[in-house]
Scaffold this motif. Structure first.
Motif, PDB file in Angstrom:
ATOM      1  N   ARG A 127      18.182-117.875  31.228  1.00  0.00           N
ATOM      2  CA  ARG A 127      17.054-117.426  31.578  1.00  0.00           C
ATOM      3  C   ARG A 127      16.927-116.393  32.641  1.00  0.00           C
ATOM      4  NH1 ARG A 127      16.922-123.009  31.963  1.00  0.00           N
ATOM      5  NH2 ARG A 127      17.152-123.312  34.009  1.00  0.00           N
ATOM      6  N   GLU A 128      17.608-116.342  33.635  1.00  0.00           N
ATOM      7  CA  GLU A 128      17.697-115.367  34.502  1.00  0.00           C
ATOM      8  C   GLU A 128      17.986-113.919  34.063  1.00  0.00           C
ATOM      9  OE1 GLU A 128      20.725-116.663  37.122  1.00  0.00           O
ATOM     10  OE2 GLU A 128      19.556-118.024  38.595  1.00  0.00           O
ATOM     11  N   ASN A 129      18.697-113.983  32.804  1.00  0.00           N
ATOM     12  CA  ASN A 129      18.991-112.686  32.010  1.00  0.00           C
ATOM     13  C   ASN A 129      18.214-112.466  30.946  1.00  0.00           C
ATOM     14  OD1 ASN A 129      21.831-111.369  33.023  1.00  0.00           O
ATOM     15  ND2 ASN A 129      22.037-113.624  33.262  1.00  0.00           N
ATOM     16  N   ASP A 130      17.027-113.410  30.878  1.00  0.00           N
ATOM     17  CA  ASP A 130      15.853-113.129  29.835  1.00  0.00           C
ATOM     18  C   ASP A 130      16.599-112.978  28.402  1.00  0.00           C
ATOM     19  OD1 ASP A 130      13.386-113.000  28.972  1.00  0.00           O
ATOM     20  OD2 ASP A 130      13.242-110.767  28.840  1.00  0.00           O
ATOM     21  N   CYS A 131      17.622-114.043  28.345  1.00  0.00           N
ATOM     22  CA  CYS A 131      18.279-114.257  27.025  1.00  0.00           C
ATOM     23  C   CYS A 131      18.213-115.564  26.352  1.00  0.00           C
ATOM     24  CB  CYS A 131      19.709-113.918  27.127  1.00  0.00           C
ATOM     25  SG  CYS A 131      20.735-113.686  25.696  1.00  0.00           S
ATOM     26  N   ALA A 132      17.885-115.612  25.167  1.00  0.00           N
ATOM     27  CA  ALA A 132      17.848-117.016  24.430  1.00  0.00           C
ATOM     28  C   ALA A 132      19.086-117.174  24.026  1.00  0.00           C
ATOM     29  CB  ALA A 132      16.917-116.679  23.430  1.00  0.00           C
ATOM     30  N   LEU A 133      19.597-118.435  23.927  1.00  0.00           N
ATOM     31  CA  LEU A 133      20.917-118.907  23.477  1.00  0.00           C
ATOM     32  C   LEU A 133      21.186-118.066  22.120  1.00  0.00           C
ATOM     33  CD1 LEU A 133      23.500-120.622  23.959  1.00  0.00           C
ATOM     34  CD2 LEU A 133      22.385-122.419  22.954  1.00  0.00           C
ATOM     35  N   LYS A 134      20.466-117.934  21.287  1.00  0.00           N
ATOM     36  CA  LYS A 134      20.768-117.308  20.147  1.00  0.00           C
ATOM     37  C   LYS A 134      20.947-115.989  20.270  1.00  0.00           C
ATOM     38  CE  LYS A 134      15.847-117.286  18.745  1.00  0.00           C
ATOM     39  NZ  LYS A 134      15.010-117.669  17.927  1.00  0.00           N
ATOM     40  N   GLU A 135      20.350-115.273  21.271  1.00  0.00           N
ATOM     41  CA  GLU A 135      20.485-113.700  21.332  1.00  0.00           C
ATOM     42  C   GLU A 135      21.718-113.257  22.276  1.00  0.00           C
ATOM     43  OE1 GLU A 135      17.098-113.041  23.840  1.00  0.00           O
ATOM     44  OE2 GLU A 135      15.662-112.828  21.858  1.00  0.00           O
ATOM     45  N   MET A 136      22.588-114.568  22.703  1.00  0.00           N
ATOM     46  CA  MET A 136      23.723-114.289  23.490  1.00  0.00           C
ATOM     47  C   MET A 136      24.921-113.732  22.405  1.00  0.00           C
ATOM     48  SD  MET A 136      26.702-116.340  24.326  1.00  0.00           S
ATOM     49  CE  MET A 136      25.963-118.112  23.693  1.00  0.00           C
ATOM     50  N   ARG A 137      25.541-112.979  22.695  1.00  0.00           N
ATOM     51  CA  ARG A 137      26.780-112.400  22.091  1.00  0.00           C
ATOM     52  C   ARG A 137      28.042-113.184  22.638  1.00  0.00           C
ATOM     53  NH1 ARG A 137      28.775-106.232  21.644  1.00  0.00           N
ATOM     54  NH2 ARG A 137      29.211-106.820  23.823  1.00  0.00           N
ATOM     55  N   CYS A 138      28.128-113.007  24.054  1.00  0.00           N
ATOM     56  CA  CYS A 138      29.244-113.563  24.749  1.00  0.00           C
ATOM     57  C   CYS A 138      28.702-113.863  26.099  1.00  0.00           C
ATOM     58  CB  CYS A 138      30.640-112.481  24.855  1.00  0.00           C
ATOM     59  SG  CYS A 138      31.362-112.021  23.479  1.00  0.00           S
ATOM     60  N   ILE A 139      29.226-115.017  26.587  1.00  0.00           N
ATOM     61  CA  ILE A 139      29.072-115.513  28.039  1.00  0.00           C
ATOM     62  C   ILE A 139      30.556-115.832  28.651  1.00  0.00           C
ATOM     63  CG2 ILE A 139      28.466-117.826  27.174  1.00  0.00           C
ATOM     64  CD1 ILE A 139      26.287-117.780  29.450  1.00  0.00           C
ATOM     65  N   PHE A 140      30.655-115.505  29.919  1.00  0.00           N
ATOM     66  CA  PHE A 140      31.647-115.569  30.548  1.00  0.00           C
ATOM     67  C   PHE A 140      31.625-116.403  31.995  1.00  0.00           C
ATOM     68  CE2 PHE A 140      32.436-111.923  27.949  1.00  0.00           C
ATOM     69  CZ  PHE A 140      33.732-112.250  27.346  1.00  0.00           C
ATOM     70  N   LEU A 141      32.697-117.153  31.973  1.00  0.00           N
ATOM     71  CA  LEU A 141      32.743-117.827  33.523  1.00  0.00           C
ATOM     72  C   LEU A 141      33.891-116.890  34.249  1.00  0.00           C
ATOM     73  CD1 LEU A 141      32.442-119.863  35.550  1.00  0.00           C
ATOM     74  CD2 LEU A 141      34.313-121.152  34.752  1.00  0.00           C
ATOM     75  N   GLU A 142      33.107-116.064  35.205  1.00  0.00           N
ATOM     76  CA  GLU A 142      34.053-115.022  36.029  1.00  0.00           C
ATOM     77  C   GLU A 142      34.984-115.580  36.650  1.00  0.00           C
ATOM     78  OE1 GLU A 142      33.999-111.893  34.844  1.00  0.00           O
ATOM     79  OE2 GLU A 142      31.991-112.026  33.744  1.00  0.00           O
ATOM     80  N   ALA A 143      35.920-115.005  37.263  1.00  0.00           N
ATOM     81  CA  ALA A 143      37.016-115.278  38.046  1.00  0.00           C
ATOM     82  C   ALA A 143      36.323-115.898  39.596  1.00  0.00           C
ATOM     83  CB  ALA A 143      37.890-114.386  38.528  1.00  0.00           C
ATOM     84  N   ASP A 144      35.154-115.426  39.658  1.00  0.00           N
ATOM     85  CA  ASP A 144      34.592-115.674  41.419  1.00  0.00           C
ATOM     86  C   ASP A 144      33.671-116.958  40.999  1.00  0.00           C
ATOM     87  OD1 ASP A 144      32.193-114.658  39.965  1.00  0.00           O
ATOM     88  OD2 ASP A 144      32.093-113.152  41.550  1.00  0.00           O
ATOM     89  N   GLY A 145      33.715-117.218  40.002  1.00  0.00           N
ATOM     90  CA  GLY A 145      32.601-118.574  39.621  1.00  0.00           C
ATOM     91  C   GLY A 145      31.393-118.210  39.238  1.00  0.00           C
ATOM     92  N   SER A 146      31.029-116.980  39.054  1.00  0.00           N
ATOM     93  CA  SER A 146      29.663-116.568  38.475  1.00  0.00           C
ATOM     94  C   SER A 146      29.791-116.691  36.952  1.00  0.00           C
ATOM     95  CB  SER A 146      29.077-115.261  39.017  1.00  0.00           C
ATOM     96  OG  SER A 146      30.103-114.111  38.578  1.00  0.00           O
ATOM     97  N   ILE A 147      28.637-116.642  36.442  1.00  0.00           N
ATOM     98  CA  ILE A 147      28.588-116.719  34.933  1.00  0.00           C
ATOM     99  C   ILE A 147      27.815-115.112  34.638  1.00  0.00           C
ATOM    100  CG2 ILE A 147      27.470-117.707  32.990  1.00  0.00           C
ATOM    101  CD1 ILE A 147      27.603-120.493  34.493  1.00  0.00           C
ATOM    102  N   SER A 148      28.437-114.624  33.585  1.00  0.00           N
ATOM    103  CA  SER A 148      27.889-113.493  33.004  1.00  0.00           C
ATOM    104  C   SER A 148      27.518-113.504  31.484  1.00  0.00           C
ATOM    105  CB  SER A 148      28.763-112.332  33.402  1.00  0.00           C
ATOM    106  OG  SER A 148      29.840-112.191  32.523  1.00  0.00           O
TER     107      SER A 148
END
Length: 152
Positions: A127-148
Motif C-alpha cells: 500500500r505504501e508503494n501504491d502497488c497492488a499484489l497482482k502488480e508486484m514483480r518481486c518483493i524482498f525482505l532486505e538485510a536490514d529488516g525493511s521490505i522493498s
C-alpha cells in the motif's frame, strides 16, 4: 575512582565475549526483529544491556574500567565494520542478505513464516508503494529488516 579492581586485559576479554555473544543472538533473532522495534523488542534490548553490564565490568565501578570496556566495544565495532566491508563471506554471515518473499503477485508463505514476516506487514508495504499484489514483480525482505517492492 580510577583504581581498577581487575587486570586491564580482563575488561577487554569480557568486552570481546559479550560483544560476540550479543552479535550472535541479534543475528539469530532475525531481520525483522532488528529492522522494526516493537515496544516488546525495545524492552528486550534495554534488559539485555542491563543483563550484560555486570559481565562487562566484572563488578568494577571505576572510571578506568568503564573506559577500557567502552574503548573495547567501539574498537570491536570498528574492526567488524572494516572486516565486513573487505570480506564478503563475513559480511554475509554478520549482516545477512536480502530474501525474496514474493514474485509475480504471489507471496511465498513458507518463506514469510521462516523469516517471521506477517502478510499484514507485506500488504502495508504494498500500500505504501501504491502497488497492488497482482502488480508486484518481486518483493524482498532486505538485510536490514525493511521490505522493498519492485513493480511490474
Amino acid at each position: 575512582m580510577f583504581d581498577i579492581s581487575l587486570p586491564w586485559w580482563e575488561f577487554i576479554a569480557r568486552g570481546l565475549i559479550i560483544y560476540l555473544a550479543l552479535l550472535l543472538l541479534v543475528r539469530i533473532s532475525g531481520k525483522r526483529t532488528v529492522g522494526q522495534f516493537t515496544p516488546f523488542d525495545l524492552v528486550v534490548v534495554l534488559l539485555l544491556s542491563e543483563a550484560v553490564s555486570n559481565g562487562l565490568s566484572g563488578g568494577d565501578d571505576s572510571v578506568s574500567g568503564g573506559l577500557i570496556v567502552a574503548a573495547t566495544l567501539v574498537g570491536l565495532n570498528f574492526a567488524l565494520g572494516w572486516l565486513t566491508s573487505h570480506y564478503e563471506p563475513l559480511e554475509k554471515a554478520v549482516e545477512g542478505r536480502e530474501v525474496l518473499i514474493g514474485r509475480n503477485g504471489e507471496l511465498y508463505e513458507r518463506v514469510l513464516r521462516r523469516e517471521r514476516v506477517s502478510p499484514a506487514d507485506v500488504h502495508k508495504v504494498l500500500r505504501e508503494n501504491d502497488c497492488a499484489l497482482k502488480e508486484m514483480r518481486c518483493i524482498f525482505l532486505e538485510a536490514d529488516g525493511s521490505i522493498s517492492v519492485i513493480k511490474k
